[in-house]
Design a protein around this motif. Structure first.
Motif, PDB file in Angstrom:
ATOM      1  N   LYS A 113     -80.163   5.983 -47.207  1.00 39.70           N
ATOM      2  CA  LYS A 113     -78.855   6.096 -47.929  1.00 39.70           C
ATOM      3  C   LYS A 113     -78.363   7.213 -46.978  1.00 39.70           C
ATOM      4  O   LYS A 113     -76.943   7.334 -46.693  1.00 39.70           O
ATOM      5  CB  LYS A 113     -78.941   6.585 -49.065  1.00 39.70           C
ATOM      6  N   TRP A 114     -79.250   8.236 -46.729  1.00 39.16           N
ATOM      7  CA  TRP A 114     -78.651   9.495 -45.679  1.00 39.16           C
ATOM      8  C   TRP A 114     -77.935   9.150 -44.265  1.00 39.16           C
ATOM      9  O   TRP A 114     -77.264   9.577 -44.058  1.00 39.16           O
ATOM     10  CB  TRP A 114     -79.779  10.399 -45.482  1.00 39.16           C
ATOM     11  N   ILE A 115     -78.634   7.836 -44.020  1.00 39.75           N
ATOM     12  CA  ILE A 115     -78.122   7.365 -42.632  1.00 39.75           C
ATOM     13  C   ILE A 115     -76.957   6.867 -42.841  1.00 39.75           C
ATOM     14  O   ILE A 115     -75.820   7.075 -42.063  1.00 39.75           O
ATOM     15  CB  ILE A 115     -79.149   6.327 -42.077  1.00 39.75           C
ATOM     16  N   GLU A 116     -76.638   6.135 -44.163  1.00 41.24           N
ATOM     17  CA  GLU A 116     -75.261   5.489 -44.048  1.00 41.24           C
ATOM     18  C   GLU A 116     -74.202   6.688 -44.214  1.00 41.24           C
ATOM     19  O   GLU A 116     -73.199   6.878 -43.927  1.00 41.24           O
ATOM     20  CB  GLU A 116     -75.369   4.641 -45.242  1.00 41.24           C
ATOM     21  N   ASP A 117     -74.826   7.883 -45.232  1.00 39.33           N
ATOM     22  CA  ASP A 117     -73.616   9.004 -45.381  1.00 39.33           C
ATOM     23  C   ASP A 117     -73.454   9.684 -44.069  1.00 39.33           C
ATOM     24  O   ASP A 117     -72.302   9.970 -43.833  1.00 39.33           O
ATOM     25  CB  ASP A 117     -74.464  10.116 -46.248  1.00 39.33           C
ATOM     26  N   PHE A 118     -74.316   9.529 -43.283  1.00 39.02           N
ATOM     27  CA  PHE A 118     -74.271  10.383 -41.806  1.00 39.02           C
ATOM     28  C   PHE A 118     -73.190   9.593 -41.106  1.00 39.02           C
ATOM     29  O   PHE A 118     -72.177  10.120 -40.488  1.00 39.02           O
ATOM     30  CB  PHE A 118     -75.603  10.527 -41.037  1.00 39.02           C
ATOM     31  N   ARG A 119     -73.374   8.146 -41.059  1.00 36.54           N
ATOM     32  CA  ARG A 119     -72.600   7.461 -40.315  1.00 36.54           C
ATOM     33  C   ARG A 119     -71.091   7.750 -40.686  1.00 36.54           C
ATOM     34  O   ARG A 119     -70.282   7.663 -40.174  1.00 36.54           O
ATOM     35  CB  ARG A 119     -72.841   5.942 -40.395  1.00 36.54           C
ATOM     36  N   ILE A 120     -70.735   7.522 -41.947  1.00 38.37           N
ATOM     37  CA  ILE A 120     -69.309   7.845 -42.578  1.00 38.37           C
ATOM     38  C   ILE A 120     -68.973   9.134 -42.346  1.00 38.37           C
ATOM     39  O   ILE A 120     -67.883   9.353 -41.824  1.00 38.37           O
ATOM     40  CB  ILE A 120     -69.346   7.695 -43.987  1.00 38.37           C
ATOM     41  N   ALA A 121     -69.943   9.987 -42.211  1.00 32.97           N
ATOM     42  CA  ALA A 121     -69.234  11.551 -42.029  1.00 32.97           C
ATOM     43  C   ALA A 121     -69.086  11.751 -40.520  1.00 32.97           C
ATOM     44  O   ALA A 121     -68.058  12.440 -40.127  1.00 32.97           O
ATOM     45  CB  ALA A 121     -70.553  12.420 -42.487  1.00 32.97           C
ATOM     46  N   ALA A 122     -69.641  10.966 -39.613  1.00 32.55           N
ATOM     47  CA  ALA A 122     -69.533  11.305 -38.418  1.00 32.55           C
ATOM     48  C   ALA A 122     -68.405  10.258 -37.519  1.00 32.55           C
ATOM     49  O   ALA A 122     -68.025  10.314 -36.440  1.00 32.55           O
ATOM     50  CB  ALA A 122     -70.815  10.977 -37.544  1.00 32.55           C
ATOM     51  N   ASN A 123     -67.619   9.495 -38.862  1.00 30.87           N
ATOM     52  CA  ASN A 123     -66.765   8.730 -38.506  1.00 30.87           C
ATOM     53  C   ASN A 123     -66.960   7.489 -37.370  1.00 30.87           C
ATOM     54  O   ASN A 123     -66.326   7.352 -36.285  1.00 30.87           O
ATOM     55  CB  ASN A 123     -65.434   9.438 -38.081  1.00 30.87           C
ATOM     56  N   GLY A 138     -67.792   4.119 -37.743  1.00 30.55           N
ATOM     57  CA  GLY A 138     -67.667   2.743 -37.851  1.00 30.55           C
ATOM     58  C   GLY A 138     -68.698   2.032 -37.682  1.00 30.55           C
ATOM     59  O   GLY A 138     -69.921   2.411 -38.019  1.00 30.55           O
ATOM     60  N   ARG A 139     -68.924   0.725 -37.351  1.00 28.90           N
ATOM     61  CA  ARG A 139     -69.828  -0.263 -37.240  1.00 28.90           C
ATOM     62  C   ARG A 139     -70.645   0.206 -35.918  1.00 28.90           C
ATOM     63  O   ARG A 139     -70.000   1.079 -34.931  1.00 28.90           O
ATOM     64  CB  ARG A 139     -69.320  -1.472 -36.792  1.00 28.90           C
ATOM     65  N   VAL A 140     -71.994   0.366 -36.218  1.00 27.12           N
ATOM     66  CA  VAL A 140     -72.800   0.980 -35.135  1.00 27.12           C
ATOM     67  C   VAL A 140     -73.677   0.001 -34.381  1.00 27.12           C
ATOM     68  O   VAL A 140     -74.213  -1.061 -35.337  1.00 27.12           O
ATOM     69  CB  VAL A 140     -73.617   2.431 -35.683  1.00 27.12           C
ATOM     70  N   ASP A 141     -74.259   0.140 -33.276  1.00 28.86           N
ATOM     71  CA  ASP A 141     -75.518  -0.385 -32.732  1.00 28.86           C
ATOM     72  C   ASP A 141     -76.542   0.690 -33.248  1.00 28.86           C
ATOM     73  O   ASP A 141     -76.458   1.873 -32.880  1.00 28.86           O
ATOM     74  CB  ASP A 141     -75.577  -0.591 -31.441  1.00 28.86           C
ATOM     75  N   VAL A 142     -77.769   0.377 -33.761  1.00 26.85           N
ATOM     76  CA  VAL A 142     -79.064   1.346 -34.139  1.00 26.85           C
ATOM     77  C   VAL A 142     -79.973   1.219 -33.196  1.00 26.85           C
ATOM     78  O   VAL A 142     -80.432   0.151 -33.098  1.00 26.85           O
ATOM     79  CB  VAL A 142     -79.027   1.353 -35.508  1.00 26.85           C
ATOM     80  N   VAL A 143     -80.453   2.384 -32.539  1.00 29.51           N
ATOM     81  CA  VAL A 143     -81.576   2.275 -31.776  1.00 29.51           C
ATOM     82  C   VAL A 143     -82.630   3.460 -32.547  1.00 29.51           C
ATOM     83  O   VAL A 143     -82.595   4.437 -32.597  1.00 29.51           O
ATOM     84  CB  VAL A 143     -81.413   2.713 -30.541  1.00 29.51           C
ATOM     85  N   GLY A 144     -83.848   2.733 -32.978  1.00 34.06           N
ATOM     86  CA  GLY A 144     -84.699   3.563 -33.895  1.00 34.06           C
ATOM     87  C   GLY A 144     -86.328   3.436 -33.131  1.00 34.06           C
ATOM     88  O   GLY A 144     -86.512   2.561 -32.617  1.00 34.06           O
ATOM     89  N   GLU A 145     -86.899   4.769 -33.111  1.00 33.67           N
ATOM     90  CA  GLU A 145     -88.021   4.788 -32.440  1.00 33.67           C
ATOM     91  C   GLU A 145     -89.290   5.227 -33.585  1.00 33.67           C
ATOM     92  O   GLU A 145     -89.213   6.246 -34.232  1.00 33.67           O
ATOM     93  CB  GLU A 145     -88.100   6.133 -31.407  1.00 33.67           C
ATOM     94  N   SER A 146     -90.042   4.251 -33.606  1.00 35.96           N
ATOM     95  CA  SER A 146     -91.530   4.655 -34.570  1.00 35.96           C
ATOM     96  C   SER A 146     -90.812   4.887 -36.307  1.00 35.96           C
ATOM     97  O   SER A 146     -90.311   3.624 -36.619  1.00 35.96           O
ATOM     98  CB  SER A 146     -91.981   5.844 -34.383  1.00 35.96           C
ATOM     99  N   SER A 193     -72.573  -2.434 -41.728  1.00 41.07           N
ATOM    100  CA  SER A 193     -72.362  -1.160 -40.915  1.00 41.07           C
ATOM    101  C   SER A 193     -73.169  -1.263 -39.589  1.00 41.07           C
ATOM    102  O   SER A 193     -73.068  -0.407 -38.734  1.00 41.07           O
ATOM    103  CB  SER A 193     -73.236  -0.014 -41.939  1.00 41.07           C
ATOM    104  N   VAL A 194     -73.835  -2.410 -39.574  1.00 41.15           N
ATOM    105  CA  VAL A 194     -74.579  -2.607 -38.205  1.00 41.15           C
ATOM    106  C   VAL A 194     -74.114  -3.716 -37.486  1.00 41.15           C
ATOM    107  O   VAL A 194     -74.184  -4.873 -37.930  1.00 41.15           O
ATOM    108  CB  VAL A 194     -76.139  -2.653 -38.777  1.00 41.15           C
ATOM    109  N   ARG A 195     -73.880  -3.666 -36.012  1.00 42.77           N
ATOM    110  CA  ARG A 195     -73.679  -4.694 -35.263  1.00 42.77           C
ATOM    111  C   ARG A 195     -74.888  -5.328 -34.490  1.00 42.77           C
ATOM    112  O   ARG A 195     -75.222  -6.485 -34.728  1.00 42.77           O
ATOM    113  CB  ARG A 195     -72.794  -4.336 -34.199  1.00 42.77           C
ATOM    114  N   ARG A 196     -75.759  -4.548 -34.130  1.00 46.02           N
ATOM    115  CA  ARG A 196     -77.146  -4.807 -33.204  1.00 46.02           C
ATOM    116  C   ARG A 196     -78.234  -3.634 -33.541  1.00 46.02           C
ATOM    117  O   ARG A 196     -77.958  -2.464 -34.018  1.00 46.02           O
ATOM    118  CB  ARG A 196     -76.937  -5.006 -32.151  1.00 46.02           C
ATOM    119  N   VAL A 197     -79.453  -3.999 -33.713  1.00 43.67           N
ATOM    120  CA  VAL A 197     -80.523  -3.132 -33.921  1.00 43.67           C
ATOM    121  C   VAL A 197     -81.473  -3.188 -32.669  1.00 43.67           C
ATOM    122  O   VAL A 197     -81.762  -4.434 -32.555  1.00 43.67           O
ATOM    123  CB  VAL A 197     -81.094  -3.535 -35.386  1.00 43.67           C
TER     124      VAL A 197
END
Length: 323
Positions: free
Chosen positions: A130-140, A142-150, A166-170
């Motif tokens: 939920k925090w990640i979604e709040d961050f995405r909105i706060a940073a304006n 839009g739809r994102v590609d998400v790259v996550g480590e571990s 909210s996500v195009r590719r992961v």
């Protein structure tokens, strides 16, 4: 004239050496200068994004606006770091894409320069998603590609399942979040109630570095001192955080993989001592539109151990037209 030039050169050299000596013996200053140089070389800047009323330290750079008005804008890339690290850990990957996209990496709550205060509760997996979604909105973003480590990979998968629009590719790199078919020594320690990633002294730091990298990087002494001191200062909160996150990191994504609609790239290294490479097939079988790449000889931090292979895999995947 030549003596005057030599004198000035001597003064400059002496000043440079003196500054170096001061920084070498001042871990906080050394870390500050080193990370500033890292930001400069990566083409990113330090920003503060207000999330839930708290200024979140964030690395931000590049632009997703297409230089060609006839072409669509490119999707921003949101980078999510792993346990015990910070936004700075993602700078080497951000550098790869900063010339063509907006790249952004926050310190997630409890990590880096975004440490939780004593009165702030630790978040579980759902809380971070939920925090990640709040961050995405706060940073304006839009739809994102998400790259996550571990840990960030586990959260990227859970985020894509919870917020598909909210996500195009992961991209999942050495992702936690599932039980591995092959149980390694790290997992056995965790099952026995130990936390091999907690750092209480310099020896713990060396051990963690050995776990994370197949080819451990050279780490300057003052840099290590700063990181060890920071870890020790927040050790009580770190214990609280791992207690809140442990179930999620071990098997929190077990029942959500079928909900991930975004095309997903799954990367593991054959020498990973933390999230075993046998997890690749578990994620690939659970996510319908996914592909996996096993990188020979790479450890847990695959983008450090095998940067060329990692870059080729991610860039080809993110630029692909296949959906």
């Amino acid at each position: 004239m030549i003596f005057r030039v030599l004198k000035i050169a001597g003064i400059c050299l002496g000043t440079f050496i003196a500054c170096g000596v001061i920084l070498w013996n001042w871990p906080t200053g050394f870390y500050t200068v080193a990370t500033a140089l890292g930001r400069f070389s990566s083409g990113v800047r330090l920003e503060k994004i207000i999330v839930r009323g708290i200024a979140t330290p964030t690395l931000d750079g590049g632009s997703s606006v297409s230089p060609d008005p006839l072409q669509p804008d490119r999707t921003p890339i949101l980078f999510l770091h792993g346990w015990g690290t910070s936004k700075e850990a993602m700078m080497s990957e951000m550098r790869w894409f900063v010339s063509t996209r907006r790249v952004i990496a926050p310190d997630m709550p409890g990590f880096g320069a975004n440490m939780l205060h004593a009165d702030q509760p630790a978040l579980d997996g759902a809380g971070y998603v939920k925090w990640i979604e709040d961050f995405r909105i706060a940073a304006n973003l839009g739809r994102v590609d998400v790259v996550g480590e571990s840990m960030g990979g586990a959260l990227a998968a859970a985020y894509a399942a919870a917020y598909p629009d909210s996500v195009r590719r992961v991209v999942l790199q050495s992702a936690a979040g599932l039980e591995a078919p092959k149980v390694n020594a790290f997992m056995r320690d965790v099952a026995a109630g130990k936390n091999p990633l907690l750092i209480a002294n310099g020896s713990d730091f060396d051990r963690v570095i050995g776990l994370c990298f197949a080819k451990p990087p050279p780490i300057p002494a003052p840099f290590k001192t700063f990181l060890v001191d920071r870890a020790i200062a927040h050790l009580p909160k770190q214990r609280e955080m791992i207690a809140a996150l442990q179930d999620f990191l071990m098997h929190g994504n077990r029942d959500i993989l079928g909900s991930i609609r975004a095309p997903t790239l799954i990367l593991y290294g054959t020498a990973d001592q933390i999230t075993d490479a046998s997890l690749l097939n578990v994620y690939r079988e659970g996510i319908r539109n996914s592909t996996g790449v096993l990188i020979e000889g790479a450890g847990h931090v695959i983008f450090y151990d095998a940067p060329k292979e990692t870059f080729r895999a991610i860039s080809a995947f993110l630029d692909s037209e296949r959906l």
